[in-house]
Scaffold this motif. Structure first.
Motif, PDB file in Angstrom:
ATOM      1  N   VAL A   1     -31.032  37.062 -21.199  1.00 51.79           N
ATOM      2  CA  VAL A   1     -30.685  36.014 -22.274  1.00 51.79           C
ATOM      3  C   VAL A   1     -31.655  36.600 -23.277  1.00 51.79           C
ATOM      4  N   ARG A   2     -30.889  36.730 -24.564  1.00 48.83           N
ATOM      5  CA  ARG A   2     -31.594  37.311 -25.618  1.00 48.83           C
ATOM      6  C   ARG A   2     -31.945  36.229 -26.686  1.00 48.83           C
ATOM      7  N   GLN A   3     -33.279  36.461 -27.139  1.00 45.61           N
ATOM      8  CA  GLN A   3     -33.742  35.805 -28.496  1.00 45.61           C
ATOM      9  C   GLN A   3     -33.647  34.330 -28.377  1.00 45.61           C
ATOM     10  N   MET A   4     -33.911  33.755 -27.225  1.00 46.67           N
ATOM     11  CA  MET A   4     -34.115  32.204 -27.127  1.00 46.67           C
ATOM     12  C   MET A   4     -35.544  31.684 -27.762  1.00 46.67           C
ATOM     13  N   ASP A   5     -35.256  30.470 -28.161  1.00 40.38           N
ATOM     14  CA  ASP A   5     -36.558  29.762 -28.514  1.00 40.38           C
ATOM     15  C   ASP A   5     -37.561  29.734 -27.371  1.00 40.38           C
ATOM     16  N   ASN A   6     -38.832  29.872 -27.768  1.00 38.11           N
ATOM     17  CA  ASN A   6     -40.107  29.889 -26.790  1.00 38.11           C
ATOM     18  C   ASN A   6     -39.947  28.991 -25.799  1.00 38.11           C
ATOM     19  N   ARG A   7     -39.668  27.682 -26.297  1.00 36.06           N
ATOM     20  CA  ARG A   7     -39.829  26.517 -25.227  1.00 36.06           C
ATOM     21  C   ARG A   7     -38.517  26.520 -24.304  1.00 36.06           C
ATOM     22  N   THR A   8     -37.399  26.953 -25.072  1.00 37.58           N
ATOM     23  CA  THR A   8     -36.354  27.053 -23.981  1.00 37.58           C
ATOM     24  C   THR A   8     -36.413  28.034 -22.852  1.00 37.58           C
TER      25      THR A   8
ATOM     26  N   SER B   1     -39.776  39.237 -32.782  1.00 35.22           N
ATOM     27  CA  SER B   1     -39.435  37.921 -32.151  1.00 35.22           C
ATOM     28  C   SER B   1     -40.738  37.121 -31.960  1.00 35.22           C
ATOM     29  N   ARG B   2     -41.963  37.730 -31.940  1.00 35.48           N
ATOM     30  CA  ARG B   2     -43.104  36.887 -32.006  1.00 35.48           C
ATOM     31  C   ARG B   2     -43.071  36.211 -33.266  1.00 35.48           C
ATOM     32  N   ARG B   3     -42.669  36.903 -34.347  1.00 36.04           N
ATOM     33  CA  ARG B   3     -42.801  36.406 -35.837  1.00 36.04           C
ATOM     34  C   ARG B   3     -41.692  35.201 -35.835  1.00 36.04           C
ATOM     35  N   PHE B   4     -40.543  35.116 -35.282  1.00 37.04           N
ATOM     36  CA  PHE B   4     -39.724  34.095 -35.336  1.00 37.04           C
ATOM     37  C   PHE B   4     -39.777  33.218 -34.134  1.00 37.04           C
ATOM     38  N   HIS B   5     -40.692  33.308 -33.349  1.00 38.41           N
ATOM     39  CA  HIS B   5     -40.996  32.418 -32.267  1.00 38.41           C
ATOM     40  C   HIS B   5     -39.756  32.341 -31.379  1.00 38.41           C
ATOM     41  N   ALA B   6     -39.383  33.644 -30.798  1.00 39.63           N
ATOM     42  CA  ALA B   6     -38.352  33.793 -29.862  1.00 39.63           C
ATOM     43  C   ALA B   6     -38.491  34.725 -29.038  1.00 39.63           C
ATOM     44  N   MET B   7     -37.806  34.750 -27.627  1.00 41.75           N
ATOM     45  CA  MET B   7     -38.305  35.608 -26.669  1.00 41.75           C
ATOM     46  C   MET B   7     -36.958  35.989 -25.834  1.00 41.75           C
ATOM     47  N   ASP B   8     -36.913  36.758 -25.030  1.00 38.86           N
ATOM     48  CA  ASP B   8     -35.875  37.346 -23.900  1.00 38.86           C
ATOM     49  C   ASP B   8     -36.475  37.121 -22.653  1.00 38.86           C
ATOM     50  N   LEU B   9     -35.264  36.424 -21.828  1.00 39.69           N
ATOM     51  CA  LEU B   9     -35.516  36.336 -20.249  1.00 39.69           C
ATOM     52  C   LEU B   9     -34.800  37.365 -19.733  1.00 39.69           C
ATOM     53  N   VAL B  10     -35.446  38.237 -18.767  1.00 43.80           N
ATOM     54  CA  VAL B  10     -34.808  39.090 -18.224  1.00 43.80           C
ATOM     55  C   VAL B  10     -34.790  38.868 -16.766  1.00 43.80           C
ATOM     56  N   LEU B  11     -33.565  38.959 -16.105  1.00 40.65           N
ATOM     57  CA  LEU B  11     -33.464  38.505 -14.635  1.00 40.65           C
ATOM     58  C   LEU B  11     -32.846  39.974 -13.808  1.00 40.65           C
ATOM     59  N   HIS B  12     -33.721  40.160 -12.707  1.00 41.17           N
ATOM     60  CA  HIS B  12     -33.793  41.420 -11.838  1.00 41.17           C
ATOM     61  C   HIS B  12     -32.961  40.898 -10.748  1.00 41.17           C
ATOM     62  N   THR B  13     -31.957  41.743 -10.248  1.00 38.61           N
ATOM     63  CA  THR B  13     -31.339  41.949  -9.093  1.00 38.61           C
ATOM     64  C   THR B  13     -31.317  43.219  -8.481  1.00 38.61           C
ATOM     65  N   THR B  14     -30.644  43.872  -7.636  1.00 42.06           N
ATOM     66  CA  THR B  14     -30.509  45.148  -7.293  1.00 42.06           C
ATOM     67  C   THR B  14     -30.179  46.039  -8.417  1.00 42.06           C
ATOM     68  N   PRO B  15     -30.638  47.392  -8.085  1.00 40.22           N
ATOM     69  CA  PRO B  15     -30.442  48.210  -9.372  1.00 40.22           C
ATOM     70  C   PRO B  15     -28.666  48.391  -9.435  1.00 40.22           C
ATOM     71  N   GLY B  16     -28.438  48.631 -10.799  1.00 41.00           N
ATOM     72  CA  GLY B  16     -26.865  48.808 -10.984  1.00 41.00           C
ATOM     73  C   GLY B  16     -26.752  48.686 -12.692  1.00 41.00           C
ATOM     74  N   PRO B  17     -25.369  48.911 -12.883  1.00 45.06           N
ATOM     75  CA  PRO B  17     -25.166  48.825 -14.327  1.00 45.06           C
ATOM     76  C   PRO B  17     -25.143  47.489 -14.818  1.00 45.06           C
ATOM     77  N   VAL B  18     -25.086  46.315 -14.108  1.00 43.49           N
ATOM     78  CA  VAL B  18     -25.179  44.972 -14.691  1.00 43.49           C
ATOM     79  C   VAL B  18     -26.575  44.526 -14.965  1.00 43.49           C
ATOM     80  N   ALA B  19     -26.847  44.130 -16.212  1.00 44.44           N
ATOM     81  CA  ALA B  19     -28.325  43.571 -16.473  1.00 44.44           C
ATOM     82  C   ALA B  19     -28.105  42.285 -17.220  1.00 44.44           C
ATOM     83  N   LEU B  20     -28.834  41.416 -16.564  1.00 42.70           N
ATOM     84  CA  LEU B  20     -28.626  40.087 -17.143  1.00 42.70           C
ATOM     85  C   LEU B  20     -30.023  39.954 -18.139  1.00 42.70           C
TER      86      LEU B  20
END
Length: 480
Positions: A430-437, A409-428
């Motif tokens: 946001v995969r491989q977005m542009d760094n600035r975005t 991801s660093r090589r292609f200037h991308a990163m993930d945003l991970v949003l944490h809520t209470t524990p559970g099966p749902v995990a949000l």
């Protein structure tokens, strides 16, 4: 001095310890009767001396008496109390345990009936509280009608309802909205992800047998096959007779083949929602809807997985109907279009922001699907090509966030945003977005979450708005 209703302690049903400890009784019968039963089947039945018979009878009787005494003491020292603010349970003989749950922190109430409890007409109540990680309070077992009345009482007090209570008042009427047929449950089980894995396993096994010119050895695959069979059984038994109803106190779910369970999720307790579609389900247009509910914990399988399922298998129309219950305000003028784009869309369909084109070299199948959209009330993220996945988290349920990226991801200037809520099966995620975005989304989402929490509704869903306003004013001016 006259005792009030809040000074009264109650006991669970007298046969509750036996329902919980029936495995111990079976173990005793197994120990004392194993040799005789094996002898009947093998034809090697040996005569037992009369002296030995008396010793066996005496030992068995003493064991039964000890178990009966343990059962009695367990029942005798287990008491519970329901006040206007708390549910309290005291238990234990040598090691005393006192558990207490605040009613305004109750996230969900489960009414379960294991097979033996169903035979005796008993039920178990579990009260899930925020951030407990496990059931804060468990009452095992009560008469079914008593358990239902107690559930109604706790929900009424937790809601802030100020109307007078009647101990004989029946539960609130429910409005059924969905019931799964046994045929659909069976079909969904056979077309589940376990079948995809089984097909891949069979293909690999056949390929290896051809390449190495060795016949298939089924015994080597036996543990894997047992695991797949267990997965089939868990899904079928948890989804069997699945029904959804709505009432003023929230959403009520019923399901189970041998062990039945009834869940009640009060309004506003859902922390995150996830919709998934496996490859074979695309042939039938089926989806699965999961929830994060505070107190249910993070396990995605077994009991916690079943309790975190809003809909084990359903059509798109059924999914939309249930999403309208748990997300009454999705924050967009076109919720149908938004969720359609989230489940089946690509690129910028539905206003989604997707991964930059350069990411196709590391995610050739998913870069057009990976994306997010922000509505007035929630953050929505989609991902997956074969296993399609959509996650929705209301802004006020955001607990923390993180930006993550690996070497590629660093090589292609991308990163993930991970949003944490209470524990559970749902995990949000946001995969491989542009760094600035990704950085911009991180900053703006932090501000949205803080602002949304200021305007979130209170925990007591039936409480009069005037009472909340008065409470807010008293907090602002304690001398007023």
């Amino acid at each position: 001095m006259t005792k009030t209703s809040e000074d009264v302690w109650h006991r669970v049903h007298p046969i509750s310890p036996m329902v919980r400890g029936w495995l111990a009784i079976l173990a005793v019968l197994f120990v004392f009767g194993r040799d005789r039963v094996e002898g009947i089947f093998t034809g090697d039945v040996q005569d037992i001396p009369s002296e030995a018979i008396w010793w066996i009878v005496g030992a068995g009787s003493a064991t039964v008496l000890i178990i009966a005494l343990i059962f009695y003491l367990s029942w005798r020292f287990t008491r519970y109390q329901v006040t206007a603010e708390h549910v309290k349970v005291n238990s234990g003989v040598l090691f005393r345990q006192q558990r207490q749950a605040r009613l305004d922190r109750v996230q969900a109430i489960d009414l379960g009936q294991p097979l033996l409890a169903r035979i005796f007409g008993l039920a178990e109540l579990k009260f899930e509280v925020a951030d407990a990680g496990e059931s804060a309070v468990k009452l095992s077992f009560l008469k079914l009608q008593d358990a239902r009345r107690l559930r109604a009482t706790i929900l009424s007090r937790a809601s802030g309802d100020e109307s007078p209570e009647s101990p004989d008042q029946p539960e609130e009427a429910e409005r059924p909205i969905l019931k799964l047929t046994a045929g659909r449950v069976l079909g969904a089980t056979l077309l589940s992800g376990a079948t995809v894995f089984l097909i891949l396993l069979a293909a690999i096994a056949v390929t290896l047998s051809v390449v190495f010119e060795q016949p298939l050895v089924i015994t080597g695959l036996l543990p894997v096959l047992i695991g797949i069979a267990a997965s089939y059984w868990t899904m079928f038994s948890n989804s069997f007779n699945f029904r959804v109803s709505v009432l003023e106190d929230g959403i009520r779910l019923r399901y189970g083949l041998l062990d039945t369970r009834t869940q009640t999720i009060p309004p506003g307790r859902v922390q995150a929602v996830g919709v998934m579609q496996s490859p074979l389900w695309r042939l039938t247009g089926w989806y699965k809807v999961s929830l994060n509910v505070a107190g249910y914990g993070g396990a995605a399988g077994g009991e916690s997985g079943g309790r975190s399922t809003l809909l084990p298998v359903g059509t798109r129309q059924e999914v939309m109907e249930l999403l309208a219950l748990v997300l009454p305000d999705p924050g967009t003028e076109d919720p149908m279009g938004l969720f359609h784009a989230g489940l089946e869309g690509k690129n910028d369909d539905g206003g989604f922001t997707t991964s930059p084109r350069r990411v196709r070299w590391i995610s050739p199948l998913t870069w057009r699907r990976n994306g997010f959209v922000v509505t007035r009330t929630a953050l929505v993220a989609r991902s997956g090509a074969f296993w399609r996945y959509l996650a929705v988290v209301p802004h006020e349920r955001t607990q923390s966030m993180a930006l993550e990226r690996g070497p590629l991801s660093r090589r292609f200037h991308a990163m993930d945003l991970v949003l944490h809520t209470t524990p559970g099966p749902v995990a949000l995620r946001v995969r491989q977005m542009d760094n600035r975005t990704a950085v911009e989304l991180f900053d703006l989402q932090s501000a949205r979450a803080a602002e949304a929490r200021k305007h979130s509704i209170g925990d007591r869903w039936r409480e009069r708005p005037a009472s909340r306003d008065d409470a807010a004013r008293s907090e602002e001016d304690p001398h007023d």
